[in-house]
Design a protein around this motif. Structure first.
Motif, PDB file in Angstrom:
ATOM      1  N   GLU A  19       0.808  -1.213   0.000  1.00 45.60           N
ATOM      2  CA  GLU A  19       0.000   0.000   0.000  1.00 45.60           C
ATOM      3  C   GLU A  19       0.842   1.263   0.000  1.00 45.60           C
ATOM      4  OE1 GLU A  19      -2.672  -0.478   3.334  1.00 45.60           O
ATOM      5  OE2 GLU A  19      -1.312   0.507   4.739  1.00 45.60           O
ATOM      6  N   LYS A  62      -5.334  11.293   5.888  1.00 43.68           N
ATOM      7  CA  LYS A  62      -4.324  10.241   6.037  1.00 43.68           C
ATOM      8  C   LYS A  62      -4.865   9.031   5.293  1.00 43.68           C
ATOM      9  CE  LYS A  62      -3.300  11.986  10.658  1.00 43.68           C
ATOM     10  NZ  LYS A  62      -3.667  13.338  10.296  1.00 43.68           N
ATOM     11  N   GLY A 126      -6.938   2.390  14.498  1.00 43.58           N
ATOM     12  CA  GLY A 126      -7.617   2.183  13.226  1.00 43.58           C
ATOM     13  C   GLY A 126      -8.965   1.496  13.334  1.00 43.58           C
ATOM     14  N   SER A 128     -12.077   2.817  13.368  1.00 45.96           N
ATOM     15  CA  SER A 128     -13.025   3.333  12.377  1.00 45.96           C
ATOM     16  C   SER A 128     -12.672   2.824  10.985  1.00 45.96           C
ATOM     17  CB  SER A 128     -13.008   4.862  12.350  1.00 45.96           C
ATOM     18  OG  SER A 128     -12.998   5.355  13.650  1.00 45.96           O
ATOM     19  N   THR A 129     -11.388   2.749  10.697  1.00 43.48           N
ATOM     20  CA  THR A 129     -10.956   2.297   9.372  1.00 43.48           C
ATOM     21  C   THR A 129     -11.325   0.829   9.159  1.00 43.48           C
ATOM     22  OG1 THR A 129      -9.138   3.867   9.545  1.00 43.48           O
ATOM     23  CG2 THR A 129      -8.970   2.222   7.808  1.00 43.48           C
ATOM     24  N   ASP A 151     -18.704   5.923  19.037  1.00 41.41           N
ATOM     25  CA  ASP A 151     -17.577   6.792  19.367  1.00 41.41           C
ATOM     26  C   ASP A 151     -18.083   8.236  19.454  1.00 41.41           C
ATOM     27  OD1 ASP A 151     -15.228   8.143  19.645  1.00 41.41           O
ATOM     28  OD2 ASP A 151     -14.162   7.091  18.042  1.00 41.41           O
ATOM     29  N   ARG A 288      -3.168  10.750  16.441  1.00 44.07           N
ATOM     30  CA  ARG A 288      -3.668  12.110  16.310  1.00 44.07           C
ATOM     31  C   ARG A 288      -3.597  12.838  17.642  1.00 44.07           C
ATOM     32  NH1 ARG A 288      -9.093  10.623  13.400  1.00 44.07           N
ATOM     33  NH2 ARG A 288      -8.828   8.865  14.808  1.00 44.07           N
ATOM     34  N   ARG A 293      -7.699  16.117  17.012  1.00 49.22           N
ATOM     35  CA  ARG A 293      -9.032  15.563  17.270  1.00 49.22           C
ATOM     36  C   ARG A 293     -10.064  16.679  17.384  1.00 49.22           C
ATOM     37  NH1 ARG A 293      -9.191  10.237  19.034  1.00 49.22           N
ATOM     38  NH2 ARG A 293      -7.118   9.384  18.886  1.00 49.22           N
TER      39      ARG A 293
HETATM   40  P1  ATP Z   1     -10.149   6.880  17.369  1.00 44.36           P
HETATM   41  O1  ATP Z   1      -9.462   6.437  18.579  1.00 44.36           O
HETATM   42  O2  ATP Z   1     -10.095   8.360  17.189  1.00 44.36           O
HETATM   43  O3  ATP Z   1     -11.531   6.342  17.226  1.00 44.36           O
HETATM   44  P2  ATP Z   1      -9.376   4.940  15.437  1.00 44.36           P
HETATM   45  O4  ATP Z   1      -8.742   3.882  16.231  1.00 44.36           O
HETATM   46  O5  ATP Z   1     -10.783   4.734  15.008  1.00 44.36           O
HETATM   47  O6  ATP Z   1      -9.259   6.325  16.162  1.00 44.36           O
HETATM   48  P3  ATP Z   1      -8.942   5.589  12.673  1.00 44.36           P
HETATM   49  O7  ATP Z   1      -9.813   6.779  12.718  1.00 44.36           O
HETATM   50  O8  ATP Z   1      -9.451   4.395  11.971  1.00 44.36           O
HETATM   51  O9  ATP Z   1      -8.484   5.208  14.153  1.00 44.36           O
HETATM   52  O10 ATP Z   1      -7.528   5.930  12.032  1.00 44.36           O
HETATM   53  C1  ATP Z   1      -6.765   7.068  12.392  1.00 44.36           C
HETATM   54  C2  ATP Z   1      -6.222   7.758  11.151  1.00 44.36           C
HETATM   55  O11 ATP Z   1      -5.290   6.914  10.480  1.00 44.36           O
HETATM   56  C3  ATP Z   1      -7.292   8.109  10.125  1.00 44.36           C
HETATM   57  O12 ATP Z   1      -7.046   9.413   9.660  1.00 44.36           O
HETATM   58  C4  ATP Z   1      -7.095   7.083   9.010  1.00 44.36           C
HETATM   59  O13 ATP Z   1      -7.440   7.645   7.752  1.00 44.36           O
HETATM   60  C5  ATP Z   1      -5.609   6.815   9.090  1.00 44.36           C
HETATM   61  N1  ATP Z   1      -5.250   5.463   8.620  1.00 44.36           N
HETATM   62  C6  ATP Z   1      -5.826   4.296   8.967  1.00 44.36           C
HETATM   63  N2  ATP Z   1      -5.219   3.258   8.364  1.00 44.36           N
HETATM   64  C7  ATP Z   1      -4.226   3.782   7.616  1.00 44.36           C
HETATM   65  C8  ATP Z   1      -3.213   3.229   6.761  1.00 44.36           C
HETATM   66  N3  ATP Z   1      -3.108   1.929   6.553  1.00 44.36           N
HETATM   67  N4  ATP Z   1      -2.364   4.097   6.160  1.00 44.36           N
HETATM   68  C9  ATP Z   1      -2.460   5.419   6.360  1.00 44.36           C
HETATM   69  N5  ATP Z   1      -3.357   6.003   7.163  1.00 44.36           N
HETATM   70  C10 ATP Z   1      -4.239   5.199   7.780  1.00 44.36           C
END
Ligand code: ATP
Length: 430
Positions: A19, A62, A126, A128-129, A151, A288, A293
């Motif tokens: 990726e 990101k 990640g 949410s991702t 969340d 972040r 945030r």
């Molecule tokens: P939170 O604790 O705020 O809920 P989270 O655990 O849900 O965070 P995400 O929101 O999924 O985390 O991811 C954090 C950031 O990292 C997002 O901006 C996302 O776009 C980015 N991100 C996730 N996976 C990748 C990746 N493989 N490469 C680059 N950026 C990524």
């Protein structure tokens, strides 16, 4: 698409199962970055890219462009960082999707319900991702899963300070995420569950009940199951809230991202038929800061009123007389048990509607417009447990004239007169 005039173009040839990760500089003055797929196939968080189309990513984005078979992409503009990684957990995530899909197939055969999945882990792993990925994959194979967003700090569905559910009918848009049409949204009022954990758990139960009711009448929704995104608070009451959520939704699968202790605790505390799976986080997930945030939260509220890129909304500003509305805060400050009236528990105070006398300190607060009108005692209870129909922001308070000026997505009059105050404030800089 307009040509990316004057922008530096960089080509990346990606091997299979790798990726390209890139970040766009944050800040209003930052330059956007465009992405174009030239050869082969690739996806961004589970949504396929079209060839020869430019996708634009704004400040602070990101992004990871993943390819199963190999591809070439161009980036136009100057990302803050851009690199190719061979080390991604995507195969594990795809296998997770495949396992969930098996469960859906079986549910279809046996006339059962599909998998209810809770995604947990600390902040910035990640979550949410992964939810987005699993939902997009499910919808790409014809399923209709539901996203449950718990969340309250970083909601992907509505403004911060809310919990919600959304039926997913198409993969997330590469630039804008899931199309948010007719979500079911409840007022929580702050960005962390800890401010009122009783309310948080109550709302989780409400969402679970509504989802179950929908599953009873909608077979596709039932088979599609749900993916629940949770908060990053995984200790103490935060942990208890996860256990409560698992039970309220009767989840079948818990995906724990990058937290072995949490994995072991959940395995210990959840019933044995719940499959608890530990998954690694992606090295691409970017940490972040608090500031970042806060900006994301502000942006989410701005989007609610003004729209996002392609779609511009034009909010209204008008005066509301104090006498025309009733403003409440949910939850009275806790008092020692010994001081509570006989027969009343601390729970009752946390779920109580406390009338707010309008004053200058309302300025900039976000208010939810309840879908229920205030009336007798019964209605009051249901206000807490009913969805909201929208949000307004107080922009000015005139105590002399007993009016407040509000920013609203719809023209006057307000559709309902019961308003719930959030701790969250928004300063409209437009
Ligand atoms: P939170 O604790 O705020 O809920 P989270 O655990 O849900 O965070 P995400 O929101 O999924 O985390 O991811 C954090 C950031 O990292 C997002 O901006 C996302 O776009 C980015 N991100 C996730 N996976 C990748 C990746 N493989 N490469 C680059 N950026 C990524």
């Amino acid at each position: 698409d307009a040509p990316a005039a004057g922008k530096v173009s960089t080509r990346y040839d990606l091997e299979k199962e790798t990726e390209l990760r890139f970040e766009v500089e944050a800040g209003e003055a930052a330059e956007q970055v465009e992405l174009e797929l030239i050869v082969g196939m690739a996806e961004v968080f589970g949504s396929e890219l079209n060839r020869n189309r430019k996708y634009t990513f704004g400040p602070g984005s990101k992004i990871a462009v993943f390819t199963w078979q190999g591809c070439s992409v161009n980036l136009y503009g100057k990302p803050e960082v851009a690199y190719v990684s061979k080390d991604t957990p995507m195969l594990l995530y795809l296998n997770t999707h495949a396992a969930l899909e098996q469960m859906r197939k079986q549910a279809e055969r046996d006339n059962e319900r599909g998998p209810r999945v809770m995604v947990v882990g600390p902040t910035d792993v990640g979550k949410s991702t992964v939810c987005r990925l699993l939902l997009s994959y499910a919808v790409r194979v014809g399923r209709r899963p539901t996203l449950v967003e718990l969340d309250v700090g970083q909601s992907g569905v509505s403004v911060p300070g809310t919990v919600s559910a959304l039926c997913i009918e198409r993969p997330a848009d590469v630039e804008e995420g899931f199309s948010v049409q007719a979500p079911l949204v409840y007022h929580f009022g702050s960005t962390t569950p800890g401010t009122n954990i009783k309310l948080y758990n109550k709302l989780t139960s409400c969402l679970a009940e509504v989802f179950s009711q929908r599953c009873e009448v909608n077979r596709k929704a039932s088979v599609g199951g749900c993916i629940i995104n949770t908060c990053g608070w995984v200790k103490g009451s935060g942990y208890q809230a996860l256990v409560h959520c698992a039970s309220a939704f009767q989840v079948d699968v818990v995906l724990v991202l990058d937290h072995e202790r949490l994995y072991n605790e959940l395995k210990r505390d959840l019933p044995h038929f719940v499959r608890v799976v530990l998954l690694p986080k992606s090295g691409g997930v970017v940490e972040r800061s608090k500031e970042c945030r806060r900006e994301t939260r502000d942006e989410k509220i701005r989007e609610y009123f003004y729209g996002f890129r392609g779609v511009s909304f034009y909010p209204f500003s008008f005066e509301v007389r104090f006498s025309d509305v009733r403003i409440y805060k949910i939850g009275a400050p806790s008092i020692p048990d010994s001081c509570l009236p006989l027969g009343m528990s601390q729970d009752d105070t946390q779920l109580k509607l406390v009338p707010v006398t309008p004053g200058r300190d309302l300025t900039y607060h976000v208010l939810s417009v309840s879908s229920v009108e205030d009336g007798d005692e019964g209605a009051r209870k249901s206000i807490v447990e009913s969805p909201v129909c929208g949000f307004i922001v107080v922009t000015y308070v005139d105590t002399q004239a007993q009016v407040m000026k509000v920013l609203s997505p719809a023209p006057r009059p307000l559709p309902r007169h019961t308003l719930l105050i959030m701790d969250i404030r928004f300063m409209d800089m437009k």
